[in-house]
Motif scaffolding. Structure first.
Motif, PDB file in Angstrom:
ATOM      1  N   ALA A 135      -5.516  14.428  24.193  1.00 12.30           N
ATOM      2  CA  ALA A 135      -5.552  13.006  23.842  1.00 12.30           C
ATOM      3  C   ALA A 135      -4.190  12.555  23.347  1.00 12.30           C
ATOM      4  CB  ALA A 135      -6.617  12.782  22.764  1.00 12.30           C
ATOM      5  N   THR A 136      -3.990  11.215  23.389  1.00 13.18           N
ATOM      6  CA  THR A 136      -2.758  10.612  22.863  1.00 13.18           C
ATOM      7  C   THR A 136      -3.030   9.816  21.602  1.00 13.18           C
ATOM      8  OG1 THR A 136      -3.079   8.677  24.264  1.00 13.18           O
ATOM      9  CG2 THR A 136      -1.730  10.496  25.166  1.00 13.18           C
ATOM     10  N   GLU A 137      -4.311   9.552  21.322  1.00 12.68           N
ATOM     11  CA  GLU A 137      -4.649   8.768  20.145  1.00 12.68           C
ATOM     12  C   GLU A 137      -5.911   9.376  19.470  1.00 12.68           C
ATOM     13  OE1 GLU A 137      -5.263   4.747  21.246  1.00 12.68           O
ATOM     14  OE2 GLU A 137      -3.127   4.329  21.685  1.00 12.68           O
ATOM     15  N   LEU A 138      -5.879   9.266  18.131  1.00 12.40           N
ATOM     16  CA  LEU A 138      -7.033   9.680  17.341  1.00 12.40           C
ATOM     17  C   LEU A 138      -7.314   8.596  16.317  1.00 12.40           C
ATOM     18  CD1 LEU A 138      -9.127  11.868  16.537  1.00 12.40           C
ATOM     19  CD2 LEU A 138      -7.443  12.713  14.882  1.00 12.40           C
ATOM     20  N   GLY A 189       2.622  14.672  19.153  1.00  9.67           N
ATOM     21  CA  GLY A 189       2.704  13.419  19.888  1.00  9.67           C
ATOM     22  C   GLY A 189       1.412  12.651  19.982  1.00  9.67           C
ATOM     23  N   VAL A 190       0.499  12.817  19.029  1.00  5.93           N
ATOM     24  CA  VAL A 190      -0.759  12.074  19.014  1.00  5.93           C
ATOM     25  C   VAL A 190      -0.665  11.017  17.917  1.00  5.93           C
ATOM     26  CG1 VAL A 190      -3.251  12.194  18.680  1.00  5.93           C
ATOM     27  CG2 VAL A 190      -2.048  14.053  19.841  1.00  5.93           C
ATOM     28  N   THR A 210      -8.829  17.951  18.511  1.00 10.89           N
ATOM     29  CA  THR A 210      -8.074  16.976  19.305  1.00 10.89           C
ATOM     30  C   THR A 210      -6.743  17.566  19.768  1.00 10.89           C
ATOM     31  OG1 THR A 210      -9.096  15.121  18.143  1.00 10.89           O
ATOM     32  CG2 THR A 210      -6.993  14.692  19.267  1.00 10.89           C
ATOM     33  N   ILE A 211      -6.050  18.254  18.848  1.00 13.15           N
ATOM     34  CA  ILE A 211      -4.747  18.844  19.179  1.00 13.15           C
ATOM     35  C   ILE A 211      -4.881  19.931  20.223  1.00 13.15           C
ATOM     36  CG2 ILE A 211      -2.856  20.215  18.224  1.00 13.15           C
ATOM     37  CD1 ILE A 211      -3.277  18.684  15.573  1.00 13.15           C
TER      38      ILE A 211
END
Length: 714
Positions: free
Chosen positions: A642-645, A602-603, A636-637
């Protein structure tokens, strides 16, 4: 230098100067005709040079001098007998006395205000020339032989006295000084009567001959006493006194004309002394076999003594004893005798003591070769009646074909060098590959023991290069890595000193073992780096792929990801270096892979690329770029929440700029805790010659630069 020693040296120089001045005074205070005489081939006397230009009548060089006389004398016929350099070479006492009587008569003629000379020109014309002799002889008219013998006498006394002054507490240097005094007495007296113009008063000639003989045998007796106490005392004081008593008796007998033969009485003692000197040198060498310092010094000093005395013995004394003519002049023989003192001075002041053995062998072998050449030449001339020119050629041929190969073989055996290629190099490689430090050190010391056979080997403080200390008694060897610096003492089981050749050889060994150890260490470091790379790649790539597989619900997609993972694994193991990969293709595959991984959790991915689509990068840089992006996505995962990369890639002429940022929780920049993943990112980017910065405020942001130059990823 201490004041007493300095004052003694000043006194010594003063005495030698006075002695030389006295000899010069006696030599010049003789009547002088101004002509130089040499013996002719038929026993006549030839005028070889005119030293005056004020003759009343024409007189030319090359004319034969037949007779000399004055108004009150009938005249005396001149022969080569009258200009003999050394009267001691005459064969009988009657002949010597007749020579002295003629010298006295000729001297009386030269004392007159005016004398006449009967000369015969080359064309056979006979004329009588009248000359006014000078009452004194100018110093410049004295020949080279006079000044040579003056120099020999002064140098012998000064050098011998200098050594004695420096080492007054030892008996050996004292006898060296006494030998120098004897040499001065012999040389200065011989310089006066040996370079006389034509004649000398009988009384003065007798005194000078006695001084010459006394000085010569005193020189020999002093050298005998020297070798009897140095370096090992092998004679008592009573025995040394006996030597001097025998010398005094022999001197008195010779001066008193007791022996039936003039030169038998003079030169027999000299030959006996020479034999005794040689025997003492051999004995001292044997007794000093466990003292390398004394043995090295004795080898050099003994060579100097033998070289100096043997020329006198073999060139003058021995030929006379067997009925032949002397082979060199007395002045030349004195010049060679000076080798004893010059050799000692060079050994102490110029050459290193530990190299004296090598120098002694070289000079000694050449000296023996010269003696053999002269001896063979004399034998062929006098014994076989061969002409002089072919006799010398035959002698030279025999020495060249027989002696020189033997000399070279002995020299090669005495001065063996290490065979680094066949014997030493395999052992050096074995030492370098040994992983246990204790065994490595033991093998290195065993190699040094095999090469130099020292009495002891011990560790020492660090040294930078191979060095000789303590006059060659010890050899310092530098260490490297696990090998400590070492100190070797006494080569060949204590039988000799270390030499400069040993330094060169051991430095070669050190250079080779250093190179081998560095190569082995570089190999080990390469293995460790390769293991680190494989571990890092497994963590960054295989771990990311497996995480991706874990979050993929589609079984078919799992198979695809597993196939890609196996391909990455093969790439990690082989670390293939291809001819180049298109940057846009690498980024396209990386974007698809990254988007798929992020979508599963979901990122949302924001991907931006700008640059030249045709640029190619090396397989290594492509692998590094994939690893960095995958590691950033994995962090990040797993950690960022986070929701955005966002991934931005900008390719410019000289490199690639990469920016990866998320909107996660970030980290505290005041006390960052970098995990293994971020450390791997650091290592990869720095390994490509790039740069990296990481910020933790408002999410995590990584800025990296990869150069597109040689050594930087292309």
């Amino acid at each position: 230098m201490r004041t007493p020693a300095f004052l003694m040296l000043v006194v010594l120089l003063g005495l030698s100067t006075l002695a030389a001045a006295g000899a010069l005074f006696v030599a010049v205070n003789q009547p002088w005709l101004g002509i130089v005489l040499i013996p002719g081939d038929d026993g006549s006397v030839v005028i070889s040079k005119l030293q005056r230009i004020d003759f009343e009548q024409n007189l030319s060089a090359g004319e034969r001098l037949d007779a000399i006389g004055s108004k009150i004398d009938d005249g005396i016929a001149i022969s080569a007998f009258d200009i003999v350099e050394d009267p001691d070479t005459l064969d009988s006492q009657d002949t010597l006395n007749a020579f002295r009587a003629r010298q006295s008569a000729l001297s009386n003629i030269k004392d007159q205000n005016r004398v006449w000379l009967d000369v015969t020109s080359a064309s056979g014309n006979v004329q009588r020339i009248h000359i006014a002799p000078f009452s004194a002889r100018p110093a410049w008219s004295l020949p080279f032989e006079f000044w040579l013998q003056l120099l020999v006498g002064c140098c012998g006394m000064v050098l011998g006295g200098w050594v004695w002054i420096l080492r007054q507490r030892e008996a050996g240097p004292f006898y060296l000084f006494i030998s120098g005094v004897g040499l001065m007495a012999a040389a200065l007296s011989a310089a006066i009567y040996g370079t006389r113009e034509l004649s000398m008063p009988k009384e003065l000639l007798t005194v000078l001959s006695g001084i010459n003989y006394a000085g010569t045998v005193s020189f020999g007796a002093a050298i005998i006493c020297l070798l009897a106490v140095y370096p090992k005392r092998i004679a008592s004081d009573r025995q040394l006194i006996t030597v001097w008593i025998a010398t005094a008796l022999a001197t008195g007998a010779s001066i008193g004309q007791v022996p039936f033969s003039q030169y038998f009485g003079v030169y027999t003692v000299i030959v006996v002394q020479f034999v005794a000197i040689g025997a003492l040198i051999v004995v001292q060498l044997h007794l000093s076999k466990r003292n390398p310092v004394a043995r090295a010094a004795l080898g050099w000093f003994g060579l100097s003594i033998l070289a100096g005395t043997s020329v006198f013995v073999f060139a003058i004394a021995t030929p006379l004893l067997i009925g032949l003519e002397p082979q060199v002049s007395q002045a030349s023989a004195f010049g060679v005798i000076l080798l004893i003192y010059v050799g000692l001075a060079l050994g102490v002041a110029r050459y290193r003591l530990f190299d004296l053995g090598t120098w002694a062998f070289r000079l000694g072998s050449y000296f023996i070769g010269a003696i053999l050449l002269v001896g063979l030449d004399a034998f062929l001339i006098y014994g076989v009646a061969v002409e002089r020119v072919p006799a010398f050629g035959i002698a030279l041929l025999i020495v060249g074909l027989v002696y020189l190969p033997i000399r070279n073989a002995i020299g090669a055996r005495l001065n063996q060098t290490l065979n680094l290629t066949k014997q030493i190099f395999p052992q050096l490689v074995e030492i370098a590959l040994e992983r246990t430090p204790e065994r490595q050190i033991a093998q290195w010391q065993a190699l040094l023991t095999e090469s130099f056979n020292p009495l002891t080997i011990e560790t020492t403080p660090t040294v930078s290069k191979a060095t000789l200390i303590e006059n060659g008694q010890s050899l310092l060897i530098p260490g490297h890595l696990n090998l400590p610096s070492l100190r070797l003492q006494f080569a060949n089981g204590g039988r000799r000193l270390f030499s400069q050749r040993d330094v060169d050889q051991v430095q070669n060994l050190v250079d080779l073992i250093t190179h081998a150890l560095d190569s082995s260490d570089a190999r080990e470091q390469g293995i460790r780096q390769e293991r680190t790379r494989i571990a890092r790649d497994l963590h960054d790539n295989i771990g990311a792929q497996l995480l991706r597989t874990l979050h993929t619900p589609d079984l078919q997609r799992k198979d695809t990801v597993i196939s890609e993972t196996l391909a990455d694994l093969r790439d990690i193991i082989s670390n293939a270096q291809g001819n180049g990969m298109a940057l846009d293709e690498v980024l396209a595959e990386l974007r698809y892979e990254t988007n798929e991984r992020l979508a599963l959790v979901g990122v949302h991915l924001h991907w931006h690329y700008s640059g030249n689509a045709q640029v190619s990068i090396s397989a290594r840089l492509a692998h590094t770029l994939r690893s960095v992006v995958r590691e950033c996505a994995s962090n990040t995962i797993r950690h960022a929440h986070a929701t955005e990369l966002s991934i931005k890639i900008n390719q410019i002429n000289e490199g690639i700029d990469l920016t990866v940022s998320d909107n996660g929780k970030g980290f505290d920049e005041a006390s960052p805790k970098l995990g293994r993943g971020l450390n791997n990112i650091y290592s990869r980017i720095l390994g490509e010659g790039g740069s990296l910065s990481i910020k933790g405020t408002e999410g995590t942001r990584i800025d990296a630069h990869f150069p597109l130059v040689e050594g930087g990823g292309v």
